[in-house]
Enzyme design. Structure first.
Site, mmCIF file in Angstrom:
data_model
loop_
_atom_site.group_PDB
_atom_site.id
_atom_site.type_symbol
_atom_site.label_atom_id
_atom_site.label_comp_id
_atom_site.label_asym_id
_atom_site.label_seq_id
_atom_site.Cartn_x
_atom_site.Cartn_y
_atom_site.Cartn_z
ATOM 1 N N LYS A 20 4.685 9.987 7.806
ATOM 2 C CA LYS A 20 4.358 10.396 9.170
ATOM 3 C C LYS A 20 5.520 10.376 10.164
ATOM 4 C CE LYS A 20 2.062 6.129 8.352
ATOM 5 N NZ LYS A 20 0.776 5.718 7.803
ATOM 6 N N ASP A 72 9.427 2.742 -0.650
ATOM 7 C CA ASP A 72 8.447 3.447 0.158
ATOM 8 C C ASP A 72 8.754 3.119 1.618
ATOM 9 O OD1 ASP A 72 6.288 4.296 1.608
ATOM 10 O OD2 ASP A 72 4.771 3.526 0.229
ATOM 11 N N TYR A 102 0.871 -1.177 0.000
ATOM 12 C CA TYR A 102 0.000 0.000 0.000
ATOM 13 C C TYR A 102 0.906 1.224 0.000
ATOM 14 C CZ TYR A 102 -3.538 3.352 1.605
ATOM 15 O OH TYR A 102 -4.388 4.433 1.714
#
Ligand code: HOZ
Length: 433
Positions: free
Chosen positions: A267, A239, A144
């Site tokens: 984040k 990622d 994801y």
């Protein structure tokens, strides 16, 4: 102010917010029941609106490496807000942040700040397309990369738990430009590259997947991807929204010793504030506007309050490398306790673990890709989740999310987690999965 319970809040929320939540996984749909509404958190604990306290293993999906409301980060934020909240103009802290990131992650020569991991991955792919002049990308089933159109193809995280790994609303043209391969399957990547010679701009991967549960790359897999990308002129994007600065000061790429061309961050680099970034090789990064022609922008990019929080946490991690040994020790104690429980109960569920990320899969076979992850008994996981919550342990509300550990977890917390795990597994009456 009028007191409202989590139940009342959720009822109200559903009137005004689709599904009552601002991000699908939070709705507890994958585990059943209503979500709890969080009021506050400190260290290893979260407190809900109903007055309950939980030891939690979500940690805002990664960033709370040092636990919630860490004094240094709180102070940095309080200091920063004295000088206003946003300028939409260059600030000193953006330079400090970029310098710190490039210092800590050797593959990043230059970095651009954005506001979320989704923005980072979308921008990195656009950059790779502009740089190579090619259109297609390769992603892995079950990975994801946020909710950009190009990534909602065989997507993990909430997309899989909501039953929409391929989201409606993504145009056929976009979907056709995203090629997918099974995680840990080098041969299928090779076949895709050979069948699409000269057309693939980028290959994007979570070097340790956290969105189909925690799934580790097999020995040689990341190295193999690096070699294939070099051979075919493809931009390799790691990622590291979940793994960057969490698995080591330079993330998974340091642990596995493989250098990507671009890295996306999220984040974690905001210490909990909304932030993202993408960075990498100078010759690629210098294609971004205003140096090059590839456009990407944002008023809130490099927001001063977010920068203050992020710099403080990254600087702490930089200055205290022992944090990583500590995280590994805490997580290993927890994981070993759960393994011992499984042995005592005669269960052979799979545990995947690296550093401060781990997953207990309700599945007897190894979990190394999306297909094997999907073999889990998710109904059983749902019962387990709810019973753990009743015992005061707040886990990620889906079998397909990794657990994240912070340094705030004490030996007593570990004991509470592992003994709750034993009681709950024992009570589940697991016959056959
Ligand atoms: N996509 C996140 C987990 N992989 C969940 C985000 C959230 O609900 O806050």
């Amino acid at each position: 102010m009028h007191f409202k319970s989590s139940k009342q809040l959720f009822q109200d929320a559903q009137k005004f917010i689709p599904g009552g939540v601002n991000s699908p996984v939070r709705a507890f749909k994958a585990v059943g029941g209503d979500p709890i509404f969080i009021k506050s958190a400190k260290g290893a604990y979260v407190y809900d609106e109903d007055g309950n306290k939980y030891i939690e293993l979500i940690n805002s999906w990664g960033p709370m490496i040092l636990g919630h409301a860490h004094e240094l980060i709180e102070k940095a934020v309080c200091d920063a807000i004295q000088n206003s909240l946003s300028f939409g103009a260059p600030t000193r802290r953006e330079v400090e942040m970029a310098e710190l990131i490039t210092q800590m992650v050797p593959s990043i020569d230059k970095v651009r700040m954005v506001n979320s991991g989704t923005e980072a991955t979308m921008s990195a792919v656009r950059l790779a397309r502009g740089f190579t002049g090619r259109t297609k990308i390769i992603k892995f089933e079950g990975c994801y990369h946020g909710h950009g159109d190009s990534f909602l193809i065989a997507a993990g995280s909430g997309a899989v738990t909501m039953g929409v790994p391929d989201s409606p609303g993504v145009t056929a043209g976009t979907a056709n430009d995203t090629l997918t391969a099974p995680y840990n399957d080098l041969e299928s990547v090779k076949a895709l590259l050979e069948a699409n010679t000269g057309q693939v701009a980028a290959l994007i991967i979570e070097p340790v997947a956290g969105n189909m549960g925690c799934v580790l790359p097999k020995a040689g897999f990341l190295e193999g991807l690096r070699a294939l990308c070099d051979e075919h002129g493809v931009v390799l994007i790691f990622d590291e929204v979940m793994t960057g600065f969490r698995l080591s000061p330079a993330g998974a790429q340091q642990v596995y010793n493989v250098k990507p061309d671009l890295t996306t961050l999220g984040k974690i680099i905001g210490g909990g504030m909304p932030v993202g970034a993408y960075g990498g090789k100078k010759e690629i990064m210098d294609c971004i506007s205003p140096v090059g022609p590839i456009y990407q922008a944002g008023t809130l990019s490099g927001n001063p309050v977010a920068m203050a929080a992020g710099i403080t946490m990254l600087q702490y991690l930089h200055d205290h490398p022992e944090v990583y040994t500590q995280l590994e020790a805490i997580t290993s104690r927890m994981v070993n306790g759960v393994k011992a429980n499984l042995n005592k109960l005669g269960l052979s569920f799979t545990i995947n673990h690296i550093g401060s990320m781990w997953s207990l899969f309700f599945n007897n076979g190894p979990v190394f890709d999306f297909e094997s992850a999907k073999k889990c008994n998710t109904a059983l996981f749902g019962h387990y989740f709810k019973e753990m919550l009743n015992q005061g342990i707040y886990l990620a509300p889906s079998q397909f999310e990794a657990l994240f550990v912070s340094t705030a977890i004490s030996d007593q917390d570990i004991e509470r987690i592992t003994s709750a795990n034993y009681r709950v597994l024992e009570s589940l009456k697991i016959n056959d999965i």
